[in-house]
Design a protein around this motif. Structure first.
Motif, PDB file in Angstrom:
ATOM      1  N   UNK A 290       0.812  -1.119  -0.049  1.00 44.42           N
ATOM      2  CA  UNK A 290       0.050  -0.131  -0.054  1.00 44.42           C
ATOM      3  C   UNK A 290       0.736   1.145  -0.112  1.00 44.42           C
TER       4      UNK A 290
ATOM      5  N   UNK B  25       2.060   1.845  -3.386  1.00 42.06           N
ATOM      6  CA  UNK B  25       1.146   2.657  -4.139  1.00 42.06           C
ATOM      7  C   UNK B  25       1.045   4.153  -3.926  1.00 42.06           C
ATOM      8  N   UNK B  26       0.985   4.443  -2.712  1.00 38.45           N
ATOM      9  CA  UNK B  26       1.015   5.869  -2.113  1.00 38.45           C
ATOM     10  C   UNK B  26       2.273   6.642  -2.651  1.00 38.45           C
TER      11      UNK B  26
ATOM     12  N   UNK C  82       3.860   5.832  -5.378  1.00 43.78           N
ATOM     13  CA  UNK C  82       3.565   6.298  -7.009  1.00 43.78           C
ATOM     14  C   UNK C  82       2.585   7.294  -7.101  1.00 43.78           C
ATOM     15  N   UNK C  83       1.544   7.500  -6.298  1.00 49.06           N
ATOM     16  CA  UNK C  83       0.286   8.186  -6.607  1.00 49.06           C
ATOM     17  C   UNK C  83       1.064   9.652  -6.116  1.00 49.06           C
TER      18      UNK C  83
ATOM     19  N   UNK D  47       0.789  -4.001  -4.022  1.00 47.41           N
ATOM     20  CA  UNK D  47       1.331  -2.653  -4.620  1.00 47.41           C
ATOM     21  C   UNK D  47       0.523  -2.679  -5.938  1.00 47.41           C
ATOM     22  N   UNK D  48      -0.394  -3.743  -6.490  1.00 47.17           N
ATOM     23  CA  UNK D  48      -1.009  -3.767  -7.630  1.00 47.17           C
ATOM     24  C   UNK D  48      -0.049  -3.298  -8.906  1.00 47.17           C
ATOM     25  N   UNK D  49       1.422  -3.927  -8.847  1.00 48.02           N
ATOM     26  CA  UNK D  49       2.209  -3.861  -9.865  1.00 48.02           C
ATOM     27  C   UNK D  49       3.191  -2.315  -9.589  1.00 48.02           C
ATOM     28  N   UNK D  50       2.872  -1.653  -8.658  1.00 44.82           N
ATOM     29  CA  UNK D  50       3.771  -0.546  -8.493  1.00 44.82           C
ATOM     30  C   UNK D  50       5.305  -0.940  -8.393  1.00 44.82           C
TER      31      UNK D  50
ATOM     32  N   UNK E 180       0.138   5.345 -11.657  1.00 46.61           N
ATOM     33  CA  UNK E 180      -0.842   4.300 -12.215  1.00 46.61           C
ATOM     34  C   UNK E 180      -2.236   4.766 -11.578  1.00 46.61           C
TER      35      UNK E 180
ATOM     36  N   UNK F  83      -7.650   5.515   0.341  1.00 47.50           N
ATOM     37  CA  UNK F  83      -6.621   6.534   0.346  1.00 47.50           C
ATOM     38  C   UNK F  83      -7.193   7.907   0.200  1.00 47.50           C
TER      39      UNK F  83
END
Lengths: 296, 296
Positions: free
Chosen positions: A164, A167-168, A170-171, A195-198, B273, B281
């Motif tokens: 997670x 992901x954050x 990345x965002x 990580x859904x691929x991140x 992504x 989030x």
């Protein structure tokens, strides 16, 4: 396609896939597992060199699987078709979708990040279209005209939290994530999933805290660490310029090392129960305050 | 203590506890499950009137369980001691800690929130020490000298997300959470777990979207909805004053109804992504920007 078919639960490949859920066999083989359509598609997009792709049509959920399999084969993956029961054994998800890949692990060092803080060109991120080589999966150094923005996490324990957090980062557009004194293997299947691929795109370095601090200082990157004991609110700190946000572990928070050596400790105000903010939530709050300030 | 002992997996109470994981039997019985030491302790702290407490010493992880059991009994709970195997059957967690309680469901309406937006006194939150009555579990209306701050979520699908969102609302000091057009039952065991007991403290109302909007308008509360399609950044919106932040569902985002009727749509900038920010989030990012602005 030349496809080996596997139906026996005793097949050595089936046994090896089950073993790869654990770290030691994973490290010994130098590979890791990527399960699921979305994750495998992202791995292919990011040119992760899949070695093997295991699939079981009886588990497929949609109609796009054959195209993905063809794409993996074209990229060099060896294909294996499994029976429903054989795939059920190798899948680590509760609801498998019939796709499981094996890819080589990679390792990146602090020196690989030098280009990021130096802003010395290289393929851009996000949106880079430059093909990455095997050794440089996700390592494309951002073509930074702006100050580096780095996330440092210390000894995160839960794979789901680490995923997670990736992901954050990345965002929020972080240029890199540095995992200090790791407790969780970054190639744990649940990190890959959460990580859904991140994991395949954000430059990620695993290192000890002391060299990380030394490296950040040498590059002129300020370190801001969040801790409930800080006086200053995170919103009152200047989060512009070359910045590393440092987050502690779930159970113990930040170590003495970072508390003592960071440039500025900050805290997030808490209205409710003491544990209403977990480390993943605290991370995203701090990252997006930095995003806000850095957009000025 | 008078304690009934249960060892048979065929015991009707054992069977009923298993059934209570599903919504229909839960609603028919008007009760829900609270599993785990931390959650049960929080329920007792918030004066949730536990009806039954099931425990199995063979699963205990620490030494504080007997005190908690005594406290539950003193508060009126009927006690049942289970064998290890009987408890394994009733537990819904993967790693049970030998404690499972049954409590009555409660229901709160928009009208119960009137006091919040009117700021008309009542026991304060957080940190209230005023005992709540059975019908008012978690309903203590904040003693607001400040403008109301409400979170509205629409049709959230995953219990884990709803629980995390409740934690975020608690951490941000929201006065209430309104769940519109619910897909997930707020008494789902995974909401209880993911909320780490916040379910027992944050005033929570379940209602249809139309009456929620009408109520918010009648109270003079502005509605700010997050959607990727908005032009304005959430950080450029004024999030002070009487405010409701409105979040859509995981899969579909906000409905046409809220997109059309909210006072201002805003968006969160995204660097990576497309799906790096999930609804939990996005919620916490928006809530804490409001916290920052409202502290001025």
């Amino acid at each position: 396609m030349t496809v080996e078919k596997i139906s026996s639960l005793q097949n050595p490949r089936v046994k090896q896939l089950v073993k790869l859920r654990d770290r030691r066999p994973r490290d010994e083989a130098g590979v890791f597992l990527i399960e699921g359509f979305r994750e495998i598609r992202r791995a292919l997009e990011k040119r992760v060199p899949l070695r093997e792709l295991y699939y079981a049509p009886e588990w497929f959920l949609g109609e796009n699987e054959p195209a993905l399999i063809a794409q993996a084969e074209a990229a060099g993956a060896q294909l294996f078709e499994l029976t429903k029961s054989a795939f059920a054994k190798v899948a680590y998800r509760e609801r498998p979708d019939g796709l499981l890949a094996v890819a080589p692990q990679w390792k990146r060092t602090l020196q690989d990040l030098d280009k990021i803080v130096a802003g010395s060109g290289g393929p851009g991120r996000p949106g880079s279209t430059t093909p990455a080589t095997t050794s440089a999966v996700g390592a494309g150094a951002p073509d930074l005209q702006r100050a580096p923005f780095i996330l440092v996490v210390e000894a995160i324990e839960k794979p789901g939290n680490l995923g997670t957090i990736l992901r954050s980062a990345d965002a929020a557009g972080c240029d890199a994530v540095i995992v200090c004194d790791p407790v969780t293997d970054i190639f744990n299947p649940n990190v890959v999933r959460a990580s859904t691929g991140v994991l395949f795109s954000v430059p990620l370095v695993v290192a000890e805290s002391a060299p990380v601090l030394a490296w950040l200082r040498a590059q002129g990157v300020r370190t801001i660490a969040t801790t409930p004991a800080a006086e200053k609110l995170y919103t009152d700190a200047d989060l512009r310029g070359p910045l590393a946000i440092v987050m502690g572990s779930e159970q113990y928070g930040l170590s003495e090392f970072w508390l003592k050596n960071c440039d500025l400790p900050v805290r997030i105000p808490m209205a409710g129960q003491a544990d209403s903010l977990n480390v993943a939530m605290a991370t995203i709050i701090t990252l997006f305050e930095a995003v806000r300030q850095r957009a000025w």
